[in-house]
Write a protein that holds these residues in place. Structure first.
Motif, mmCIF file in Angstrom:
data_model
loop_
_atom_site.group_PDB
_atom_site.id
_atom_site.type_symbol
_atom_site.label_atom_id
_atom_site.label_comp_id
_atom_site.label_asym_id
_atom_site.label_seq_id
_atom_site.Cartn_x
_atom_site.Cartn_y
_atom_site.Cartn_z
ATOM 1 N N LEU A 269 0.907 -2.893 3.841
ATOM 2 C CA LEU A 269 1.047 -2.269 5.154
ATOM 3 C C LEU A 269 1.240 -0.761 5.025
ATOM 4 O O LEU A 269 0.692 0.017 5.829
ATOM 5 C CB LEU A 269 2.233 -2.896 5.901
ATOM 6 C CG LEU A 269 2.299 -2.687 7.416
ATOM 7 C CD1 LEU A 269 1.001 -3.155 8.081
ATOM 8 C CD2 LEU A 269 3.490 -3.427 7.997
ATOM 9 N N ASP A 270 1.980 -0.340 4.017
ATOM 10 C CA ASP A 270 2.162 1.097 3.787
ATOM 11 C C ASP A 270 0.822 1.777 3.503
ATOM 12 O O ASP A 270 0.557 2.879 4.001
ATOM 13 C CB ASP A 270 3.126 1.331 2.612
ATOM 14 C CG ASP A 270 4.576 1.034 2.977
ATOM 15 O OD1 ASP A 270 4.873 0.960 4.181
ATOM 16 O OD2 ASP A 270 5.402 0.891 2.052
ATOM 17 N N PHE A 271 -0.001 1.125 2.710
ATOM 18 C CA PHE A 271 -1.316 1.691 2.408
ATOM 19 C C PHE A 271 -2.163 1.758 3.670
ATOM 20 O O PHE A 271 -2.852 2.759 3.920
ATOM 21 C CB PHE A 271 -2.020 0.833 1.341
ATOM 22 C CG PHE A 271 -1.758 1.281 -0.076
ATOM 23 C CD1 PHE A 271 -2.756 1.883 -0.821
ATOM 24 C CD2 PHE A 271 -0.513 1.110 -0.650
ATOM 25 C CE1 PHE A 271 -2.522 2.306 -2.121
ATOM 26 C CE2 PHE A 271 -0.261 1.520 -1.954
ATOM 27 C CZ PHE A 271 -1.267 2.124 -2.702
ATOM 28 N N TRP A 272 -2.131 0.711 4.483
ATOM 29 C CA TRP A 272 -2.924 0.683 5.714
ATOM 30 C C TRP A 272 -2.475 1.779 6.678
ATOM 31 O O TRP A 272 -3.301 2.482 7.265
ATOM 32 C CB TRP A 272 -2.787 -0.686 6.375
ATOM 33 C CG TRP A 272 -3.631 -0.842 7.608
ATOM 34 C CD1 TRP A 272 -4.945 -1.193 7.691
ATOM 35 C CD2 TRP A 272 -3.184 -0.642 8.956
ATOM 36 N NE1 TRP A 272 -5.354 -1.220 9.002
ATOM 37 C CE2 TRP A 272 -4.297 -0.890 9.802
ATOM 38 C CE3 TRP A 272 -1.962 -0.281 9.532
ATOM 39 C CZ2 TRP A 272 -4.217 -0.779 11.187
ATOM 40 C CZ3 TRP A 272 -1.885 -0.167 10.919
ATOM 41 C CH2 TRP A 272 -3.004 -0.420 11.731
ATOM 42 N N ARG A 273 -1.159 1.931 6.837
ATOM 43 C CA ARG A 273 -0.624 2.924 7.774
ATOM 44 C C ARG A 273 -0.899 4.350 7.323
ATOM 45 O O ARG A 273 -0.993 5.262 8.157
ATOM 46 C CB ARG A 273 0.884 2.708 7.948
ATOM 47 C CG ARG A 273 1.212 1.492 8.814
ATOM 48 C CD ARG A 273 2.679 1.166 8.799
ATOM 49 N NE ARG A 273 3.000 0.093 9.756
ATOM 50 C CZ ARG A 273 4.149 -0.578 9.765
ATOM 51 N NH1 ARG A 273 5.077 -0.303 8.839
ATOM 52 N NH2 ARG A 273 4.361 -1.520 10.664
ATOM 53 N N SER A 274 -1.032 4.542 6.024
ATOM 54 C CA SER A 274 -1.308 5.889 5.508
ATOM 55 C C SER A 274 -2.804 6.166 5.425
ATOM 56 O O SER A 274 -3.228 7.212 4.911
ATOM 57 C CB SER A 274 -0.673 6.064 4.123
ATOM 58 O OG SER A 274 -1.202 5.130 3.203
#
Length: 333
Positions: free
Chosen positions: A220-225
């Motif tokens: 999710l962190d990768f997607w949000r960034s």
């Protein structure tokens, strides 16, 4: 049982070649054929499953299966391909291959176990040399943990004695009673043999939901960034997975010596699946059933699934696990 089937096949074929032979002579002839059949393992293995793999594992075939059947799991594909093909091609491994697969339900852990088994033995999960243990089924009562430990050691020792290339799959590790899995620790260690039995060519696969939260957080962190999920590296979560499993009191790996002694070769993360991955699963399932791929049905089935987080709806909360039953609705005769 397998020998019986082979013998039956010979009996059925025999009349074609020896129609005029007397019964006693025919019996003696068949006995001679069977004796020779059993005496030559290569001939026997043409008709019955043998312990040695059906062929030297083909890295290309394994990669093809992973690419065509497993979606959204670039990390798992790479680790499984290199680990399994490298291990099988090594004539003298120092220890058994141990893989711990982590992720939410429906992300492909069981499917990968199936692919591995099928690429080593013709019978796949139904092979006499592939053994599946489900925590809630085979080890349900904590009061019997001492008995389970004894049984587990006996099962593994007996099966590896019969076939060095045995495969053991432990499902629902997150539901296994803590301490139980430590019973197999000696078999996973760097021993040439234990009481005359070598475990170095065996494969142990552990399946667990433990650590799935950590995997989701990273994805999710990768997607949000704005980063692609394919940019996620194994180093981004492998250590966190081992620590999570080791410290999770509800995990069968809680304070396990298997982790403490570094006996797990790979902690393999299975990422949560996105909408596009569900559509890939649905297309493959349609083709496997002999249906023409209908993109309208593919989209409708995928849209019926639920996603999380609630606001962003990025990942499927059940992966591909339920798309198959939903597909039944559209093809119900």
């Amino acid at each position: 049982m397998k020998l019986g089937r082979a013998a039956l096949g010979l009996l059925l074929l025999a009349p074609l070649a020896v129609r005029a032979v007397e019964p006693i002579s025919l019996g003696l002839a068949l006995a001679g054929v069977l004796t020779g059949y059993i005496s030559y393992p290569r001939l026997y293995c043409l008709f019955a499953e043998c312990c040695s793999p059906k062929r030297s594992l083909s890295r290309e075939a394994l990669q093809k299966d992973l690419d065509s059947k497993l979606f959204g799991q670039h990390l798992a594909k790479k680790v499984i391909l290199n680990a399994v093909s490298g291990f099988i091609s090594n004539p003298k491994p120092k220890k058994p291959l141990t893989l711990s697969l982590h992720g939410w339900t429906g992300t492909g852990k069981n499917f990968v176990s199936k692919i591995i088994a099928e690429n080593i033995y013709e019978g796949g999960l139904n092979s006499d040399y592939v053994h599946l243990f489900v925590a809630t089924l085979h080890f349900p009562h904590i009061s019997n943990i001492t008995l389970y430990k004894d049984q587990l050691q006996s099962w593994i020792r007996g099966n590896v004695s019969a076939c060095a290339r045995s495969i053991f799959i432990f499902d629902e590790m997150d539901k296994m009673h803590a301490g139980l899995i430590d019973a197999i620790k000696p078999y996973l260690d760097y021993y040439d043999n234990l009481d005359g039995v070598s475990y170095q060519k065996a494969i142990f696969i552990f399946l667990s939901n433990a650590g799935a939260e950590r995997i989701t957080d990273v994805a999710l962190d990768f997607w949000r960034s704005g980063k692609q999920r394919e940019e996620i590296k194994l180093k981004d979560m492998e250590h966190a997975l081992s620590v999570s499993a080791f410290n999770n009191k509800n995990s069968g790996f809680w304070h396990s010596s298997l982790i403490d002694r570094n006996l797990i070769d790979y902690f393999v993360p299975f990422l949560p699946l996105e909408y596009k991955h569900l559509k890939m699963c649905i297309r493959v399932e349609m083709q496997s059933r002999g249906y023409k791929v209908d993109e309208d049905i593919v989209s409708r089935v995928a849209e019926e699934m639920t996603f999380f987080p609630k606001e962003e709806r990025v990942f499927s909360d059940k992966g591909c696990k339920t798309v198959f039953t939903k597909l039944d609705y559209y093809y119900d005769d």
